[in-house]
Design an enzyme around this catalytic site. Structure first.
Site, PDB file in Angstrom:
ATOM      1  N   LEU A 119      11.945  26.861 -14.739  1.00  0.00           N
ATOM      2  CA  LEU A 119      13.400  26.781 -14.810  1.00  0.00           C
ATOM      3  C   LEU A 119      14.043  28.159 -14.674  1.00  0.00           C
ATOM      4  CD1 LEU A 119      13.953  24.256 -17.750  1.00  0.00           C
ATOM      5  CD2 LEU A 119      13.531  23.793 -15.322  1.00  0.00           C
ATOM      6  N   CYS A 120      15.217  28.183 -14.128  1.00  0.00           N
ATOM      7  CA  CYS A 120      15.958  29.433 -13.981  1.00  0.00           C
ATOM      8  C   CYS A 120      16.740  29.701 -15.270  1.00  0.00           C
ATOM      9  CB  CYS A 120      16.898  29.346 -12.775  1.00  0.00           C
ATOM     10  SG  CYS A 120      17.632  30.917 -12.329  1.00  0.00           S
ATOM     11  N   HIS A 121      15.992  29.897 -16.354  1.00  0.00           N
ATOM     12  CA  HIS A 121      16.592  30.133 -17.659  1.00  0.00           C
ATOM     13  C   HIS A 121      15.592  30.898 -18.527  1.00  0.00           C
ATOM     14  CE1 HIS A 121      18.634  29.538 -21.472  1.00  0.00           C
ATOM     15  NE2 HIS A 121      19.655  29.013 -20.822  1.00  0.00           N
TER      16      HIS A 121
END
Length: 418
Positions: free
Chosen positions: A348-350
């Site tokens: 995830l881009c987190h």
């Protein structure tokens, strides 16, 4: 490849490379084994509910319904999944601290007659909707004592809470919790702790609950026919290990119930227990592949094709402790290494998509297969699957060595079957 099932180690010839990843694998033989163990640890006359929030996969539900469990549900989707799997509606308990009118009405139309309530308003709601449906409804009053019992693990009571009516409130104003014309106060709901792995801890929680029963029945000046003592039966989560044994529980619990519920078992009272984690934790494992391996400021970073979107997302809400998985690697499920400061992250881009910052992980390369064991409970459905819109993991159902189903499922509705 050796796969742990309960306390034993069985042999399977199924190569885990045959499935795309990420993939959850559920073994129905392990579900049956866990059910046998737990039922054997409880008093014979007791009723066992399965808490669907642990794992609502239709094949898992179907096995537990066939074994004689009843369903504990807290949403229209869980109820629909339970009924589709064969759980009887009239044996279900519909829980949750707030319920929409349309959800209660839908449950009544489906045949559900027993609901957990947390306030006089919830009793009034059942009365009103029971009248509209032309039926009488049974209510179990959930109670919130002022302090949690010692050793309760993940405490579900004590302090201000959306769960239950404060014990002091019930004792001071018992008339608020009296029967309504179409809603009978049939019993108490006393879920107080979770993930307990010792018999002494379970007995302490149940003893505490029975003391609450005694005090409320004295205030109400009546004996209630249904006493739901909850559960809290623990199991390993995302680490290797066998289900705890509760061999000494049955005889000691029998004695405790005879002392705490005069006349039990006399046919006039029903004692209920709930379990989700114990019944399904050991049945599931999550397969994942390494997408990238690099070093960042002196630390090894391993990026997988799954993360908090598919496992452990609820840990951020403190539904679970922070996940610290111990991986099984390749064809040797016991291959591991001492913690070396490796960061294991998802795709995830987190920045919060990190399972652990101190992994037990040997040398791995891009494409290697890793397995997270004991995630049949609070796995996919306790993740954050909609966040970032990654594809849902494949779910594969085994019964011992035999594959019996494969597909993608959400709340009992199959999607993209193969």
């Amino acid at each position: 490849m050796d796969v742990e099932v309960g306390e034993t180690t069985t042999r399977t010839a199924l190569p885990e490379t045959r499935w795309e990843t990420p993939a959850y694998l559920y073994d129905l033989a392990a579900v049956s084994d866990a059910h046998r163990r737990l039922v054997g640890s409880l008093p014979g006359p007791a009723t066992l509910l399965y808490s669907l929030k642990a794992n609502p996969h239709p094949a898992v539900l179907g096995r537990l319904a066939a074994l004689g469990c009843h369903a504990e549900v807290s949403s229209p989707g869980e109820l629909r999944a339970a009924l589709q799997a064969g759980f009887p509606a009239d044996g279900a308990l519909y829980t949750g601290p707030g319920k929409r009118d349309e959800d209660v009405a839908g449950a009544l139309a489906a045949g559900v007659r027993q609901f957990s309530v947390d306030s006089p308003h919830a009793l009034d709601q059942l009365d009103r909707l029971g009248r509209a449906a032309g039926t009488r409804v049974r209510a179990l009053l959930r109670v919130n004592p002022p302090v949690p019992p010692a050793g309760a693990g993940l405490a579900m009571t004590g302090g201000p809470s959306q769960f239950g009516a404060d014990l002091a409130w019930v004792l001071e104003r018992p008339e608020l919790f009296a029967d309504r014309e179409h809603a009978e106060l049939a019993g108490l709901h006393l879920y107080m702790g979770s993930n307990l792995t010792r018999v002494d801890a379970l007995l302490a929680v149940f003893r505490y609950g029975l003391d609450v029963v005694r005090r409320i029945e004295k205030a109400l000046d009546r004996r209630l026919p249904v006493i739901d003592l909850g559960g809290g039966f623990g199991a390993p989560y995302a680490v290797p290990g066998a289900l705890p044994r509760f061999d000494a529980l049955r005889s000691r619990l029998d004695a405790l119930l005879e002392e705490g519920l005069p006349g039990w078992p006399d046919g006039e009272r029903r004692v209920v227990f709930e379990s989700g984690r114990y019944l399904t934790a050991g049945c599931g494992r999550l397969l994942t592949r390494v997408l990238d391996v690099k070093r960042s400021q002196g630390r090894r970073v391993v990026v997988l094709d799954t993360g908090v979107n598919h496992l452990g997302g609820m840990s951020g809400l403190r539904k679970e402790d922070r996940i610290e998985p111990r991986f099984q690697c390749g064809d040797d499920p016991h291959a591991s290494a001492v913690p070396d400061g490796t960061i294991v992250a998802g795709p995830l881009c987190h920045p919060l998509d990190v399972w652990t910052r101190d992994a037990r992980l040997p040398d791995v390369a891009v494409g290697d297969l890793l397995t997270v064991p004991n995630v049949g409970a609070y796995g996919l459905h306790a993740g954050l699957a909609l966040f970032h819109c990654h594809p849902m993991p494949l779910e594969v159902v085994l019964d011992g060595e035999r594959e019996v189903a494969r597909g993608r499922y959400v709340l009992g509705r199959e999607r993209s079957p193969r």
